[in-house]
Design an enzyme around this catalytic site. Structure first.
Site, mmCIF file in Angstrom:
data_model
loop_
_atom_site.group_PDB
_atom_site.id
_atom_site.type_symbol
_atom_site.label_atom_id
_atom_site.label_comp_id
_atom_site.label_asym_id
_atom_site.label_seq_id
_atom_site.Cartn_x
_atom_site.Cartn_y
_atom_site.Cartn_z
ATOM 1 N N HIS A 121 0.877 -1.170 0.000
ATOM 2 C CA HIS A 121 0.000 0.000 0.000
ATOM 3 C C HIS A 121 0.919 1.225 0.000
ATOM 4 O O HIS A 121 2.020 1.158 0.545
ATOM 5 C CB HIS A 121 -0.807 -0.071 1.299
ATOM 6 C CG HIS A 121 -1.920 0.899 1.440
ATOM 7 N ND1 HIS A 121 -1.717 2.197 1.823
ATOM 8 C CD2 HIS A 121 -3.265 0.756 1.274
ATOM 9 C CE1 HIS A 121 -2.900 2.807 1.900
ATOM 10 N NE2 HIS A 121 -3.846 1.954 1.572
ATOM 11 N N ASP A 198 2.484 -4.878 8.197
ATOM 12 C CA ASP A 198 1.283 -4.071 8.045
ATOM 13 C C ASP A 198 0.087 -5.028 8.081
ATOM 14 O O ASP A 198 -0.142 -5.783 7.144
ATOM 15 C CB ASP A 198 1.381 -3.314 6.713
ATOM 16 C CG ASP A 198 0.091 -2.593 6.338
ATOM 17 O OD1 ASP A 198 -0.937 -2.781 7.023
ATOM 18 O OD2 ASP A 198 0.130 -1.830 5.352
ATOM 19 N N GLN A 201 -4.925 -5.224 6.579
ATOM 20 C CA GLN A 201 -5.824 -6.021 5.749
ATOM 21 C C GLN A 201 -5.983 -7.452 6.260
ATOM 22 O O GLN A 201 -6.907 -8.150 5.869
ATOM 23 C CB GLN A 201 -5.247 -6.034 4.320
ATOM 24 C CG GLN A 201 -6.251 -6.010 3.222
ATOM 25 C CD GLN A 201 -7.295 -4.925 3.342
ATOM 26 O OE1 GLN A 201 -8.462 -5.217 3.576
ATOM 27 N NE2 GLN A 201 -6.901 -3.667 3.207
ATOM 28 N N LYS A 224 -11.161 -1.083 9.970
ATOM 29 C CA LYS A 224 -11.284 -2.208 9.023
ATOM 30 C C LYS A 224 -11.749 -3.468 9.729
ATOM 31 O O LYS A 224 -11.936 -4.512 9.110
ATOM 32 C CB LYS A 224 -9.957 -2.438 8.310
ATOM 33 C CG LYS A 224 -9.653 -1.298 7.340
ATOM 34 C CD LYS A 224 -8.411 -1.488 6.529
ATOM 35 C CE LYS A 224 -8.262 -0.305 5.576
ATOM 36 N NZ LYS A 224 -6.968 -0.280 4.892
ATOM 37 N N CYS A 362 -4.479 2.520 -3.858
ATOM 38 C CA CYS A 362 -3.260 2.970 -3.178
ATOM 39 C C CYS A 362 -2.111 1.982 -3.387
ATOM 40 O O CYS A 362 -1.278 1.799 -2.498
ATOM 41 C CB CYS A 362 -3.481 3.166 -1.681
ATOM 42 S SG CYS A 362 -4.637 4.456 -1.282
HETATM 43 C C1 LIG Z 1 -6.012 0.526 4.664
HETATM 44 C C2 LIG Z 1 -4.610 0.126 4.596
HETATM 45 C C3 LIG Z 1 -3.602 0.952 5.104
HETATM 46 C C4 LIG Z 1 -3.875 2.320 5.652
HETATM 47 O O1 LIG Z 1 -4.710 2.268 6.768
HETATM 48 P P1 LIG Z 1 -5.257 3.617 7.421
HETATM 49 O O2 LIG Z 1 -6.331 3.154 8.346
HETATM 50 O O3 LIG Z 1 -5.819 4.437 6.280
HETATM 51 O O4 LIG Z 1 -4.132 4.301 8.082
HETATM 52 C C5 LIG Z 1 -2.299 0.493 5.054
HETATM 53 N N1 LIG Z 1 -2.001 -0.717 4.563
HETATM 54 C C6 LIG Z 1 -2.945 -1.538 4.063
HETATM 55 C C7 LIG Z 1 -2.555 -2.882 3.538
HETATM 56 C C8 LIG Z 1 -4.283 -1.152 4.064
HETATM 57 O O5 LIG Z 1 -5.209 -1.970 3.576
#
Ligand SMILES: *Cc1c(COP(=O)(O)O)cnc(C)c1O
Length: 404
Positions: A121, A198, A201, A224, A362
């Site tokens: 992302h 990260d 997701q 999320k 993104c």
């Molecule tokens: C949504 C997302 C982000 C960013 O998350 P925020 O809540 O907007 O800070 C970063 N990495 C991944 C893989 C995402 O899906």
């Protein structure tokens, strides 16, 4: 017992109409919907406990502080961190990543290297580019294959004694690929490099165990996973969090301040300057309670059923190509209709009450890899149904007819 019809009753928004049609919400990878249990927790907080935390002697402040710290413990237990002070409240995944990237500014030298992946992302690319600019370190990228999987033999070759950090998402938001993070972490540690995962997701679908993974940092966003926007968490191993300097200066993060010198507060407060999103933190805890009551194993089983069904039904449409065909996937389907711009498909689906995302998600480097401007992305959650997938399939067929 997992019963989707009962679960759907928890989500008020799922009974609304969009453009005269029942809402079909397939944009869960951008943000998930909110169950009434979490909405109730927000109302409850503002109705009964609203006060600033950690500094008041009065009852409301103490009650709000207790609730906030209990939420931290819920997050600790959910991700299985060893200590609650290894959980830092953030405003979301992006904030958590920037906090770590900023901290490493003072630890990196010119010859050092950072490894990211081709599946990232933007929020997991840009902070590292900025870090490299500040320190003179070099950014290396693990490449991907046609199925949307990272190529591990290439990762092996990128690792060296210069590698200081590895940053990979657990699950790709654009394709749904689940990356082999156990392998990535173990290999990085052989070279003494730290790993940040990260989990924005993955956390809505998988319950990670940060101790078992032996990961150094793990970040996620509440919005999320059925929680509110503007709050998230950073897990960091105690030894790393002690080593990193504070990110922002302000109230709450200090032990003592004079104009000559300030000493910083202990963990976790060192990284929590200013008044945090108190209601958000507390209701993040409520969202975790909600999802754990349903159970992540039940969620995964049901979502895989939905994913297989949707993949099968969509693949049967002539001229439709799915991007991201790894065997290891969460319930994300990225696709295009031959010769038709994803934006046009998304617009027609919206007219039918179906919410999907279109564009580069993104993750422009992935789109460049496939040489496409973007995709239509349907991302499914445990409150979606096969009937909704049928509506999507009909909608895509209609879009194809109208646009070709
Ligand atoms: C949504 C997302 C982000 C960013 O998350 P925020 O809540 O907007 O800070 C970063 N990495 C991944 C893989 C995402 O899906």
């Amino acid at each position: 017992m997992f019963n989707v019809e009962t679960i759907r009753q928890d989500f008020p928004i799922l009974s609304r109409k969009v453009n005269g049609k029942p809402l079909v919400y397939f944009d869960n990878a951008a943000t998930s919907q909110t169950p009434k249990q979490v909405i109730k927790a927000i109302v409850d907080y503002y109705s009964n406990y609203n006060a600033n935390i950690h500094r008041g002697v009065h009852t409301l402040s103490q009650e709000a502080t207790d609730l906030y710290e209990q939420a931290r413990q819920k997050i600790q237990s959910h991700f299985n961190a060893k200590f609650s002070h290894e959980i830092i409240f953030t405003s979301g995944t992006t904030h958590g990543i920037n906090l770590v990237a900023n901290g490493f500014s003072s630890l990196l030298k010119k010859a050092d290297e950072i490894i990211v992946s081709a599946l990232e992302h933007h929020s997991n690319i840009v902070p590292w580019q900025m870090l490299c600019e500040r320190t003179g370190a070099t950014l290396k990228v693990i490449p991907m294959n046609e199925d949307g999987e990272l190529i591990m033999t290439d990762y092996d070759k990128l690792l060296s004694k210069h590698t200081k950090l590895v940053f990979v998402n657990h699950v790709s938001n654009a394709l749904g690929t689940v990356n082999p993070i156990e392998y990535i972490i173990e290999k990085a540690h052989q070279f003494g490099a730290a790993v940040l995962i990260d989990g924005a997701q993955s956390s809505p679908h998988i319950k990670p165990d940060v101790q078992k993974l032996d990961v150094d940092f793990y970040v996620a966003s509440a919005h999320k996973m059925c929680g509110p926007t503007g709050v998230g968490m950073l897990y960091g191993k105690e030894e790393w969090l002690k080593k990193l300097p504070p990110y922002q200066g302000g109230g709450e993060m200090i032990a003592e301040v004079t104009f000559e010198k300030t000493s910083y507060a202990d963990l976790p407060h060192k990284f929590e300057a200013g008044t945090p999103n108190i209601a958000g933190g507390i209701t993040f805890g409520a969202a975790l309670d909600y999802m754990n009551a349903i159970g992540f194993e039940n969620i995964a089983t049901y979502e895989h059923e939905l994913l297989s069904y949707a993949t099968e039904q969509l693949s049967a449409i002539k001229g439709l190509k799915i991007y991201g065909t790894s065997a290891q996937k969460t319930s994300v389907i990225s696709f295009n209709l031959k010769g038709i711009h994803p934006y046009d498909v998304g617009t027609i689906l919206d007219k039918l009450g179906i919410a999907v995302r279109t564009g580069h998600h993104c993750a422009q480097p992935i789109m460049d890899f496939y040489k496409i401007p973007g995709t239509v992305r349907a991302s499914l959650a445990f409150y979606n149904t096969k009937a909704e997938i049928d509506a999507l399939v009909e909608g895509v067929k209609k879009a194809k007819m109208m646009l070709s």
